[in-house]
Design a protein around this motif. Structure first.
Motif, PDB file in Angstrom:
ATOM      1  N   LEU A 102       6.424 -47.412 -10.535  1.00 20.85           N
ATOM      2  CA  LEU A 102       7.307 -46.608 -11.368  1.00 20.85           C
ATOM      3  C   LEU A 102       7.102 -46.865 -12.856  1.00 20.85           C
ATOM      4  O   LEU A 102       7.662 -46.152 -13.678  1.00 20.85           O
ATOM      5  N   VAL A 103       6.332 -47.903 -13.174  1.00 16.51           N
ATOM      6  CA  VAL A 103       6.138 -48.232 -14.584  1.00 16.51           C
ATOM      7  C   VAL A 103       4.690 -47.967 -14.966  1.00 16.51           C
ATOM      8  O   VAL A 103       3.760 -48.470 -14.343  1.00 16.51           O
ATOM      9  N   MET A 104       4.529 -47.149 -15.985  1.00 16.85           N
ATOM     10  CA  MET A 104       3.192 -46.773 -16.432  1.00 16.85           C
ATOM     11  C   MET A 104       2.565 -47.889 -17.252  1.00 16.85           C
ATOM     12  O   MET A 104       1.449 -48.336 -16.993  1.00 16.85           O
ATOM     13  N   ASP A 105       3.328 -48.373 -18.233  1.00 19.81           N
ATOM     14  CA  ASP A 105       2.776 -49.369 -19.146  1.00 19.81           C
ATOM     15  C   ASP A 105       3.956 -49.992 -19.887  1.00 19.81           C
ATOM     16  O   ASP A 105       5.098 -49.567 -19.690  1.00 19.81           O
ATOM     17  N   ASN A 106       3.652 -50.991 -20.745  1.00 17.51           N
ATOM     18  CA  ASN A 106       4.731 -51.640 -21.464  1.00 17.51           C
ATOM     19  C   ASN A 106       4.406 -51.779 -22.935  1.00 17.51           C
ATOM     20  O   ASN A 106       3.269 -52.072 -23.299  1.00 17.51           O
ATOM     21  N   VAL A 107       5.434 -51.590 -23.754  1.00 19.82           N
ATOM     22  CA  VAL A 107       5.314 -51.875 -25.177  1.00 19.82           C
ATOM     23  C   VAL A 107       5.657 -53.350 -25.333  1.00 19.82           C
ATOM     24  O   VAL A 107       6.806 -53.737 -25.319  1.00 19.82           O
ATOM     25  N   GLU A 108       4.615 -54.176 -25.438  1.00 18.77           N
ATOM     26  CA  GLU A 108       4.872 -55.615 -25.453  1.00 18.77           C
ATOM     27  C   GLU A 108       5.112 -56.101 -26.863  1.00 18.77           C
ATOM     28  O   GLU A 108       4.372 -55.783 -27.784  1.00 18.77           O
ATOM     29  N   GLY A 131       5.960 -38.689  -9.061  1.00 19.05           N
ATOM     30  CA  GLY A 131       4.987 -38.707 -10.147  1.00 19.05           C
ATOM     31  C   GLY A 131       5.547 -39.159 -11.468  1.00 19.05           C
ATOM     32  O   GLY A 131       4.806 -39.356 -12.419  1.00 19.05           O
ATOM     33  N   ALA A 132       6.856 -39.340 -11.546  1.00 10.63           N
ATOM     34  CA  ALA A 132       7.447 -39.766 -12.811  1.00 10.63           C
ATOM     35  C   ALA A 132       7.241 -41.259 -13.005  1.00 10.63           C
ATOM     36  O   ALA A 132       7.142 -42.012 -12.040  1.00 10.63           O
ATOM     37  N   ALA A 133       7.165 -41.669 -14.268  1.00 17.51           N
ATOM     38  CA  ALA A 133       6.983 -43.081 -14.559  1.00 17.51           C
ATOM     39  C   ALA A 133       7.615 -43.404 -15.894  1.00 17.51           C
ATOM     40  O   ALA A 133       7.783 -42.537 -16.752  1.00 17.51           O
ATOM     41  N   ALA A 134       7.977 -44.678 -16.048  1.00 18.17           N
ATOM     42  CA  ALA A 134       8.612 -45.114 -17.281  1.00 18.17           C
ATOM     43  C   ALA A 134       7.715 -46.101 -18.003  1.00 18.17           C
ATOM     44  O   ALA A 134       6.720 -46.578 -17.444  1.00 18.17           O
ATOM     45  N   PHE A 135       8.059 -46.398 -19.241  1.00 20.04           N
ATOM     46  CA  PHE A 135       7.366 -47.419 -20.015  1.00 20.04           C
ATOM     47  C   PHE A 135       8.350 -48.551 -20.287  1.00 20.04           C
ATOM     48  O   PHE A 135       9.441 -48.318 -20.800  1.00 20.04           O
ATOM     49  N   GLY A 136       7.942 -49.764 -19.922  1.00 16.57           N
ATOM     50  CA  GLY A 136       8.805 -50.913 -20.133  1.00 16.57           C
ATOM     51  C   GLY A 136       8.668 -51.451 -21.547  1.00 16.57           C
ATOM     52  O   GLY A 136       7.881 -50.949 -22.345  1.00 16.57           O
ATOM     53  N   VAL A 137       9.481 -52.460 -21.855  1.00 12.08           N
ATOM     54  CA  VAL A 137       9.399 -53.066 -23.181  1.00 12.08           C
ATOM     55  C   VAL A 137       9.346 -54.587 -23.089  1.00 12.08           C
ATOM     56  O   VAL A 137       9.714 -55.173 -22.076  1.00 12.08           O
ATOM     57  N   ASP A 138       8.893 -55.179 -24.158  1.00 14.73           N
ATOM     58  CA  ASP A 138       8.907 -56.621 -24.416  1.00 14.73           C
ATOM     59  C   ASP A 138       7.874 -57.427 -23.613  1.00 14.73           C
ATOM     60  O   ASP A 138       7.072 -58.130 -24.185  1.00 14.73           O
ATOM     61  N   THR A 139       7.932 -57.344 -22.261  1.00 11.21           N
ATOM     62  CA  THR A 139       6.927 -58.045 -21.465  1.00 11.21           C
ATOM     63  C   THR A 139       6.385 -57.055 -20.438  1.00 11.21           C
ATOM     64  O   THR A 139       6.786 -55.904 -20.408  1.00 11.21           O
ATOM     65  N   ASN A 140       5.520 -57.581 -19.575  1.00 10.94           N
ATOM     66  CA  ASN A 140       5.024 -56.720 -18.520  1.00 10.94           C
ATOM     67  C   ASN A 140       6.095 -56.546 -17.457  1.00 10.94           C
ATOM     68  O   ASN A 140       6.369 -57.443 -16.673  1.00 10.94           O
ATOM     69  N   GLN A 141       6.734 -55.387 -17.436  1.00  7.65           N
ATOM     70  CA  GLN A 141       7.810 -55.133 -16.478  1.00  7.65           C
ATOM     71  C   GLN A 141       7.331 -54.390 -15.236  1.00  7.65           C
ATOM     72  O   GLN A 141       8.131 -54.063 -14.367  1.00  7.65           O
ATOM     73  N   CYS A 142       6.020 -54.136 -15.173  1.00  6.86           N
ATOM     74  CA  CYS A 142       5.504 -53.340 -14.053  1.00  6.86           C
ATOM     75  C   CYS A 142       5.814 -53.930 -12.675  1.00  6.86           C
ATOM     76  O   CYS A 142       6.195 -53.188 -11.770  1.00  6.86           O
ATOM     77  N   PRO A 143       5.687 -55.256 -12.501  1.00  7.21           N
ATOM     78  CA  PRO A 143       5.937 -55.788 -11.156  1.00  7.21           C
ATOM     79  C   PRO A 143       7.389 -55.600 -10.715  1.00  7.21           C
ATOM     80  O   PRO A 143       7.689 -55.603  -9.531  1.00  7.21           O
ATOM     81  N   GLN A 144       8.295 -55.440 -11.672  1.00  2.00           N
ATOM     82  CA  GLN A 144       9.713 -55.257 -11.341  1.00  2.00           C
ATOM     83  C   GLN A 144       9.948 -54.021 -10.497  1.00  2.00           C
ATOM     84  O   GLN A 144      10.841 -53.997  -9.649  1.00  2.00           O
ATOM     85  N   ALA A 145       9.191 -52.970 -10.765  1.00  2.00           N
ATOM     86  CA  ALA A 145       9.414 -51.706 -10.069  1.00  2.00           C
ATOM     87  C   ALA A 145       8.051 -51.103  -9.764  1.00  2.00           C
ATOM     88  O   ALA A 145       7.588 -50.210 -10.467  1.00  2.00           O
ATOM     89  N   LEU A 162       0.805 -48.597 -13.676  1.00  2.00           N
ATOM     90  CA  LEU A 162       0.134 -47.384 -13.227  1.00  2.00           C
ATOM     91  C   LEU A 162      -1.047 -47.012 -14.119  1.00  2.00           C
ATOM     92  O   LEU A 162      -2.000 -46.372 -13.679  1.00  2.00           O
ATOM     93  N   ILE A 163      -0.970 -47.434 -15.379  1.00  2.00           N
ATOM     94  CA  ILE A 163      -1.993 -47.029 -16.326  1.00  2.00           C
ATOM     95  C   ILE A 163      -3.379 -47.494 -15.884  1.00  2.00           C
ATOM     96  O   ILE A 163      -4.404 -46.898 -16.259  1.00  2.00           O
ATOM     97  N   ALA A 164      -3.410 -48.538 -15.062  1.00  2.00           N
ATOM     98  CA  ALA A 164      -4.693 -49.052 -14.585  1.00  2.00           C
ATOM     99  C   ALA A 164      -5.495 -47.970 -13.881  1.00  2.00           C
ATOM    100  O   ALA A 164      -6.721 -48.019 -13.797  1.00  2.00           O
TER     101      ALA A 164
END
Ligand SMILES: Nc1ncnc2c1ncn2[C@@H]1O[C@H](COP(=O)(O)OP(=O)(O)OP(=O)(O)O)[C@@H](O)[C@H]1O
Ligand SMILES: Nc1ncnc2c1ncn2[C@@H]1O[C@H](COP(=O)(O)OP(=O)(O)OP(=O)(O)O)[C@@H](O)[C@H]1O
Ligand SMILES: [Mg+2]
Ligand SMILES: [Mg+2]
Lengths: 307, 342, 315, 506
Positions: free
Chosen positions: C229-235, C212-226, C282-284
């Motif tokens: 595991l990624v909730m959303d990104n600070v773009e 259930g844990a998730a991280a927030f990526g930065v800069d671009t959409n990093q969700c497809p990378q993992a 995941l935020i979707a």
């Protein structure tokens, strides 16, 4: 205090973090035992990590990645294996050259093969499975240490045991120890010193290759430039602290791993990371001082050893 | 068996270093070809970028710290010792050089001189710790010098990241050094540091060839036991030599900080990798200072050319790193560079 | 030959963070739009940075884009020597602004604040935390604002002390990133801001350890990378900033200093942009959270809600 | 009647332009002790290493028990029944006796070494040839004599029919040497063959059956021991007559130059290596320290010269306390020192002769002034010494690693004697040096004494000690057991003292 401060997760991740260092330290120990001073583990780990990602990406399987990593690192180790024996080159120079070559070559290939610099991550890179054995997970400590680890982590500890047994209980080990202690004596006993050294260095290469694969496929499924990030050097120190004994070297790795986990913990206590980062190295330095204290009186010997 | 076979197939005698460079160039070209690049263009850009008169200032500017770090490695190497702690010593020197003009009162030019001397002393003392550890406890300097770099870098990073940070920027760095305390510029990017480094290089060569200390250091490099038996006090010599080596690293740090960056910026002294390049160059010449200086200049030209190549072609500049590695490996393996008397 | 030249100068080898990649993409895009030639020069340190700026100016570039703080000291010096060349500093503003220097900075904390809000609204354990590459004020714009955002939406959320990747290679050591993540996760932190550039991959991987844990990526959409595991990104839309900036300079209407946040489209979250469903984030799965966060965004844009800049720069 | 065991025909070995072995023919009979003699660099070791398969000959063949051998490595030679005890022992000091012996031929059980069987086998073998050794002892802790037995055991364990002994007695006491000769007799009685390389004539006369003499890589003479004499053999080796007897008058001791009181070294780990040694050396006398290697002489000298700081006790040089000072200060106070090992301590092999000869003079005029070297003076200094001491070397610029053992020793002796320091410590000054060079070095030492220098001579060679020393101190187990005036010393009493048997010696 242990319960809150050092948690199972932390130990688990420390064990995972130790694995590449342990494998490299085993490799260094083997080389040291046959009288080849290996300090190219930093570069070997890097080559292994890169090759593992390449292998995994193109074969689509983690095992493929591991195999490619081993093959590539063994190939890379040929430089040391032949350079320091048949060609009688100075191992310090060769190793420094190898580290530079590994760093430059992996960065170069990263750009030319994948068109990226810095970091290469792609869903096509298949990481290593984490082994989950229900029976083990429930045992305290053992479960913390060994649950959800990759096969390479298991292998690393099994190999530590195997290397120890081979080294101290088998004819092969006796010969290896002899080669390292006095090559000319071994030679007069009909041992082909060069061959023993070459093969040992290559086996050590395979071990670091495994370590590299763990670094890029075990922990994460990513390759990034210079991702060995000093781990090979820590292994060199572990070899030195362990005086070429695999178990002591492993203990040195554990010490470093725990100090590192501890330092991460300290960050959470409000200490700046620039200072906590230093903790494992300071612990290592202290360990070096302690392990050398006793030999102090033999001044002339250290001078001789240094020469 | 294999020995005699090899000697009978020995290539005609080409001086080792040009041959090694040739091997590096050929292998590098193959690497470029395999990866779909144009080696001719690559080497052309390297040559132009390094050696076209318009680019000399850049090459020289890069050479000053690199040759400095070459000497840092070469001096101990001459006596059979290895100093892997150049990074830490460089940082100590750079930090001290930045803090002196910022936090001491006094007229600018005087501060510059004090800063340089303080940087050299601080870095020299820091390097001496490893020497002391070896003579006192027998901890191999090879490893302790390397390990000691980490605390130096970490603490410096902390100092400029927290207590002495320039609070007007978001980075870990000190504030700018006042104009008056900066090293005077000669022209373009070149500053007085160039002259300082030339003086140091000449002094090191002179020491090596003409002085008693140089003789004793050379003898130690050839057989440390012999030197000790002959009356050279090895412990104090180790400390002295490491102090000198560290002091030069401190000077390099001071020149970069006072001459081009004008502040201590976390990580900026280390990212170009002068220490390892310098070590390579020193190893190439077996620690002989004149040869090492030449090798350092060569690497500086190669690296400067590498940046130009990367700008003009799509080929990454790390290629020059690969070339350096191949050259040193070839020399080490084929010609026994660095092989010590056993 | 007559085509104008635009040169993009990076402070570090590109790709160490997505942010630099994005800048390159923006440069190439705007060059294509303006019929210009784009070149990229990568630097490693201030010395090569200066060399690259000078090389670009000498080649007669119309606009030289220098990205990040590392150029603060150098750009004014080079710009003084080449008054005809325009310099666009992205992500920072040199203290001396010659007429030919332009700068565009981001208000990262606004988007990080929103990410924190998402974290606060979605956390199951009630604990959030952040991992930064290095403990420098600049990165606190991500880490601190994240905690603020979480607290804003849920007062009793526990914000763990931030951890830092550090080490030899802080912006590119995924293995260390993973270890840092394990520390947070072992404390039951289930929403983690990952401001670790190249180390982020490891941080994402570390989320696996806590269901259930998730991280927030930065800069671009990093969700497809993992995935998962990624909730959303600070773009951080460096590309947009560069496109706008360069186009503005060409037209002649670019202000010397531009600060871009949520309002200007310089910063955003993947989750509040169109195409969330296909982002892999995941935020979707939390449409109601998205709605609430969008409302927060509007408040920030309108000025109703003020997010403090954690980078407390004097002056 | 006797069958030929081993034959070498036309062996040639070249090292570049140098012909180390030049068409050597050698024939060894089964069950005999065959001596191979010659000056330094005559080619003895080269020939032995070829016979033992360690290097291939350039030309020629080896015939063992009638069959021509083509060794690819020493392993083949070992398999064919060759064994060798090298002058410098080839032992692993950190391993036990049995590990050393079975090394390369280990008995195994289930893939692991069968340690019990190995130790038992070694014990049985030792008992059979009456070689007293504890199979479980660590080799590094054994005395030299015992180590040599381990070397012999190694060869016997591989069932060596021919055993090569290269200068085996250089480091033994007379009693140990006699023990070795007993072992050799046991072996020949068992029909094993011994090839014996040595520089010591009386041993050749005592134990060998036949002698082959080499000079400049060629066989110059083959003799039957019983039918020849020491003088004949020397003439064959050197091509001239050599005066073996040292000519020296009575000593005229002056003031004390070196004094040690209660000197103790290595006390930290229990029993000291040097145990409360008192010692005086006066100007104008040669004091000899006799003792089996490994009884603390090396450590004593290290403590006297500043190479090692003693744990307790004092050393004074010309009245100046120098106990805890380093070599530099000792040398300043008046020390010259010929070390035991010329190649690892006495010289820097890759350095030129000039640089080697300058060591110790570099800080003073004329070789340097205010820290700056004078290149011309260094060259002149080197040329002068090379000429005075007759060192055979092409130029002072050549590295000394190309020199033969005797010539290398002359470099060391030349340098140290020219220091004109009041105290000269000479440690094994003629070890492994041929008779011509021995004669020269001995003459020099006596000359120095007569010039009023204090000389401390350490040697395992009793004949040397007895010929040179005015007073003899016997060292055993870290202590000075006895002082014997040279006139009263006999090989037997000294030998007993060296073995620690004080009562019997008295
Ligand atoms: N590996 C080698 N390379 C070159 N020359 C060598 C080598 N080994 C021996 N020699 C030379 O061959 C000659 C014969 O040497 P050898 O070792 O056989 O002499 P030796 O009779 O054993 O002398 P010693 O009495 O000193 O032991 C010497 O001139 C020596 O310099
Ligand atoms: N690689 C080599 N090149 C030239 N000469 C060599 C080489 N190896 C050995 N020698 C020479 O071979 C000779 C015999 O070597 P050896 O090892 O038997 O030493 P040594 O002179 O007999 O001294 P000792 O008997 O005291 O050990 C020496 O003169 C040595 O200088
Ligand atoms: Mg010999
Ligand atoms: Mg000899």
């Amino acid at each position: 205090m242990m319960g809150g401060f050092i948690t199972p997760f932390l130990i688990n991740s420390a064990v995972q973090a130790i694995t590449p260092i342990l494998l490299a330290a085993l490799a260094g120990t083997l080389c040291g035992r046959v009288g080849v001073f290996n300090m190219a583990m930093e570069g070997q780990l890097l080559v292994g990590a890169f090759a593992a990602v390449v292998g995994s990406f193109y074969t689509g399987s983690a095992l493929g990645g591991v195999i490619v990593a081993i093959v590539a690192t063994v190939g890379f180790s040929l430089i040391l294996a032949y350079g320091a024996t048949v060609f009688r080159g100075d191992s310090v120079v060769i190793c420094i050259g190898m580290n530079l070559l590994a760093s430059g070559l992996t960065a170069y290939l990263l750009r030319q093969m994948f068109g990226v610099s810095g970091t290469f991550s792609d869903p096509g890179i298949v990481g290593l499975e984490k082994i989950r054995i229900a029976a083990i997970n429930t045992i305290p400590w053992i479960g913390w240490i060994f649950s959800r680890q990759t096969a390479i982590t298991w292998l690393a500890w099994i190999l530590t045991a195997i290397v120890t047994i081979v080294m101290f209980r088998t004819p092969l080990g006796l010969r290896l120890r002899g080669v390292g202690e006095d090559a000319s004596a071994a030679e007069t006993m009909g041992i082909d010193v060069t061959r023993y050294r070459v093969v040992t260095v290559l086996v050590a290469g395979a071990l670091t290759g495994l370590g590299g694969a763990q670094l890029s496929l075990g922990t994460v499924s990513i390759f990034s430039e210079d991702m060995s990030a000093g781990r090979g050097w820590i292994a060199v120190v572990a070899v030195m602290l362990g005086r070429n004994h695999p178990l002591w070297a492993a203990l040195a790795c554990v010490l470093f791993g725990l100090a590192d986990a501890f330092s991460v913990r300290l960050q959470g206590q409000g200490l700046p990371n620039q200072l906590t980062d230093v903790v494992p190295y300071v612990v290592t330095l202290i360990a070096l001082v302690i392990s050398h204290r006793r030999r102090r009186s033999r001044v002339s010997e250290t001078i001789t050893a240094h020469a | 068996m294999s020995g005699s076979a090899r000697s009978s197939f020995r290539l005609p005698r080409i001086p080792a270093v040009p041959l090694a460079v040739l091997v590096g160039v050929v292998l590098g070209a193959l690497l470029v070809l395999v990866s779909g690049g144009d080696p001719v263009a690559a080497y052309r850009e390297i040559l132009i970028g390094a050696l076209a008169p318009a680019n000399w200032p850049n090459t020289l500017n890069w050479a000053v710290p690199l040759v400095g770090m070459t000497l840092v490695a070469a001096i101990p190497l001459r006596g059979g010792m290895v100093n892997l702690g150049g990074d830490g010593q460089l940082v100590v020197g750079g930090l001290v050089a930045a803090l002196v003009p910022l936090y001491l009162p006094g007229p600018g030019p005087l501060l510059t001189i004090v800063a340089i001397i303080a940087a050299m002393i601080a870095a020299g003392l820091y390097a001496s710790i490893a020497a002391w550890g070896e003579t006192r406890f027998g901890i191999p300097m090879l490893i302790s010098s390397l390990l000691l770099s980490y605390p130096a870098i970490g603490v410096a990073s902390y100092i400029v990241g927290f207590p002495l940070r320039d609070t007007t920027t978001g980075l870990a760095q000190t504030v700018m050094i006042p104009d008056a305390a900066r090293l005077p510029t000669i022209s373009g990017p070149l500053n007085v540091g160039l002259i300082l480094m030339m003086i140091v290089a000449i002094a090191v060569v002179f020491y090596d060839r003409r002085t008693v200390g140089g003789y004793e250091l050379r003898m130690r490099g050839l057989n440390a036991k012999f030197a000790g038996y002959g009356g050279v006090s090895l412990g104090p010599q180790t400390v002295r030599i490491m102090f000198a080596s560290g002091a030069i690293a401190g000077l390099v740090g001071a020149i970069i900080v006072l001459g081009s960056q004008y502040r201590f910026q976390d990580g900026a002294l280390l990212s170009p990798g002068y220490t390892w390049s310098g070590l390579m160059a020193a190893l190439l010449a077996g620690g002989e200072p004149l040869g090492a200086t030449g090798a350092g200049l060569f690497f500086a030209a190669l690296q400067t050319g590498g940046f130009a190549m990367q700008r003009e072609t799509a080929i990454p500049r790390v290629l020059t790193m690969v070339l350096q590695a191949i050259i040193i490996l070839f020399l080490a393996i084929r010609h026994g560079v660095g092989r010590r008397a056993s | 030959q007559d085509k104008p030249l635009i040169v993009y100068v990076s402070p570090n080898p590109i790709g160490v963070n997505d942010f630099l990649k994005l800048g390159k993409a923006g440069t190439e895009k705007v060059a294509a739009e303006l019929g210009a030639t784009a070149k990229t020069y990568e630097s490693t340190d201030p010395t090569t940075g200066r060399q690259n700026l000078e090389a670009a100016a000498k080649e007669g570039a119309k606009v030289v884009i220098a990205i990040s703080f590392q150029f603060d000291d150098i750009v004014p010096e080079v710009a003084a020597a080449y008054p005809d060349v325009k310099f666009l500093v992205v992500d920072s503003c040199p203290k001396t602004l010659h007429p030919n220097i332009f700068c565009s900075v981001f208000r990262e904390y606004e988007a990080s604040f929103l990410a924190g809000a998402e974290a606060g609204l979605t956390t199951e354990t009630g604990k959030v935390g952040a991992i930064g590459a290095l403990d420098i004020p600049f990165i606190h714009r991500y880490t601190d604002a994240f905690g603020e955002g979480a607290k804003h939406v849920k007062a009793d959320v526990e914000v763990a002390p931030s951890v830092w990747v550090g080490g030899n290679n802080p912006f590119s050591d995924p293995a260390r990133g993973q270890q840092r993540a394990s520390v947070l996760v072992s404390d039951n932190v289930d929403r983690v801001m990952a401001a670790g550039a190249g180390s982020n991959g490891g941080i994402f991987k570390g989320m696996e350890d806590l269901p259930g844990a998730a991280a927030f990526g930065v800069d671009t959409n990093q969700c497809p990378q993992a995935p998962g595991l990624v909730m959303d990104n600070v773009e951080k839309r460096t590309d947009i900033v560069i496109e706008k900036g360069v186009a503005g300079i060409f037209k002649g209407d670019q202000p010397q200093v531009a600060a871009l946040g949520l309002a200007e489209g310089g910063m955003t979250l993947t989750g509040i942009e169109p195409g969330v469903e296909s982002s892999g984030c995941l935020i979707a799965k939390y449409p109601d959270v998205i709605t609430k966060v969008k409302a927060l965004r509007d408040d920030i844009v309108s000025g109703k809600l003020k997010v403090a800049d954690p980078m407390q720069l004097t002056k | 009647m006797a069958t030929v065991e081993l034959e070498a025909i036309g062996i040639v070995k070249r090292y570049g332009p140098l012909v180390a072995n030049d068409h050597i023919d050698l024939s060894v009979l089964r069950g005999e002790v065959h001596a191979v003699m010659g000056e330094n660099g005559a080619g003895k070791s080269t020939l032995m290493s070829i016979l033992y398969g360690m290097q291939p000959p350039d030309e020629g063949s080896i015939i063992l028990r009638g069959a021509e051998m083509h060794y690819r490595s020493a392993l083949d030679a070992i398999g064919a029944g060759m064994g060798m005890v090298h002058q410098a022992f080839k032992l692993f000091n950190s391993l036990s006796v049995w590990e050393n012996v079975v090394y390369g031929m280990e008995p195994t059980r289930a893939g692991l070494i069968d340690r019990k069987k190995a130790a038992a086998d070694v014990a049985a073998l030792a008992a059979r040839y009456r070689l007293l050794v504890d199979p479980n002892a660590i080799v590094g802790k054994l005395s030299v004599g015992v180590r040599q037995r381990v070397e012999i055991l190694k060869a016997l364990y591989r069932d060596a029919r021919v055993l090569i002994l290269d200068e085996p007695t250089a480091v033994l006491t007379p009693q140990e040497r006699d023990g070795l000769f007993d072992v050799i007799r046991n072996l020949t009685a068992d029909d094993r063959t011994i090839l014996f390389v040595t520089h010591k004539l009386h041993e050749v006369m005592a134990i060998t059956d036949r002698v082959t003499v080499l000079r400049d890589g060629r066989v110059v003479e083959r003799m039957v021991t019983k039918e020849t004499s020491a003088r004949e053999i020397i003439r064959a080796m050197t091509g001239r007559a050599v005066n073996l007897k040292v000519e020296k008058g009575p000593s005229q001791p002056g003031a004390v130059v070196l004094a040690a009181r209660g000197l103790t070294v290595g006390a930290d780990g229990g029993k000291p290596v040097v145990d409360h040694v008192d010692l005086d050396v006066r100007a104008g006398e040669i004091v000899g320290i006799a003792g089996v290697a490994g009884n603390g002489q090396t450590e004593l000298i290290e403590a006297l010269t500043g190479l090692r700081i003693p744990d307790s006790g004092t050393v004074t040089l010309r009245g100046k306390p120098v106990t805890a000072l380093d070599v530099e200060r000792h040398r300043d106070a008046g020390l010259a020192y010929i070390p035991e090992d010329r190649a690892t301590t006495g010289t820097a092999l890759p350095a030129s002769a000039a640089d080697n000869l300058a060591m110790g003079f570099q800080r003073h005029a004329p070789l340097s002034r205010s820290g700056l070297l004078d290149g011309k003076a260094i060259t002149a200094h080197a040329r002068d010494l090379i000429a005075r001491f007759g060192v055979k070397i092409g130029s002072e610029k050549l590295p000394v690693k190309t020199l033969s053992g005797g010539n290398l020793q002359k470099i060391v002796v030349a340098r140290e004697l020219s220091h004109t320091a009041p105290l000269l410590i000479a440690e094994q000054p003629t070890r492994g040096v041929d008779v011509g060079a021995i004669e020269f070095i001995h003459g020099q030492l006596v000359a120095e004494r007569d010039k009023g220098r204090a000389v401390l001579l350490v040697s395992a060679e009793l004949t040397e000690i007895m010929a040179l020393a005015d007073r003899i101190l016997v060292m055993f187990d870290g202590r000075i057991l006895a002082e014997v005036p040279a006139a009263e010393a006999t090989e037997e009493t000294l030998g007993l003292l060296m073995a620690g048997r004080v009562a019997e010696a008295a």
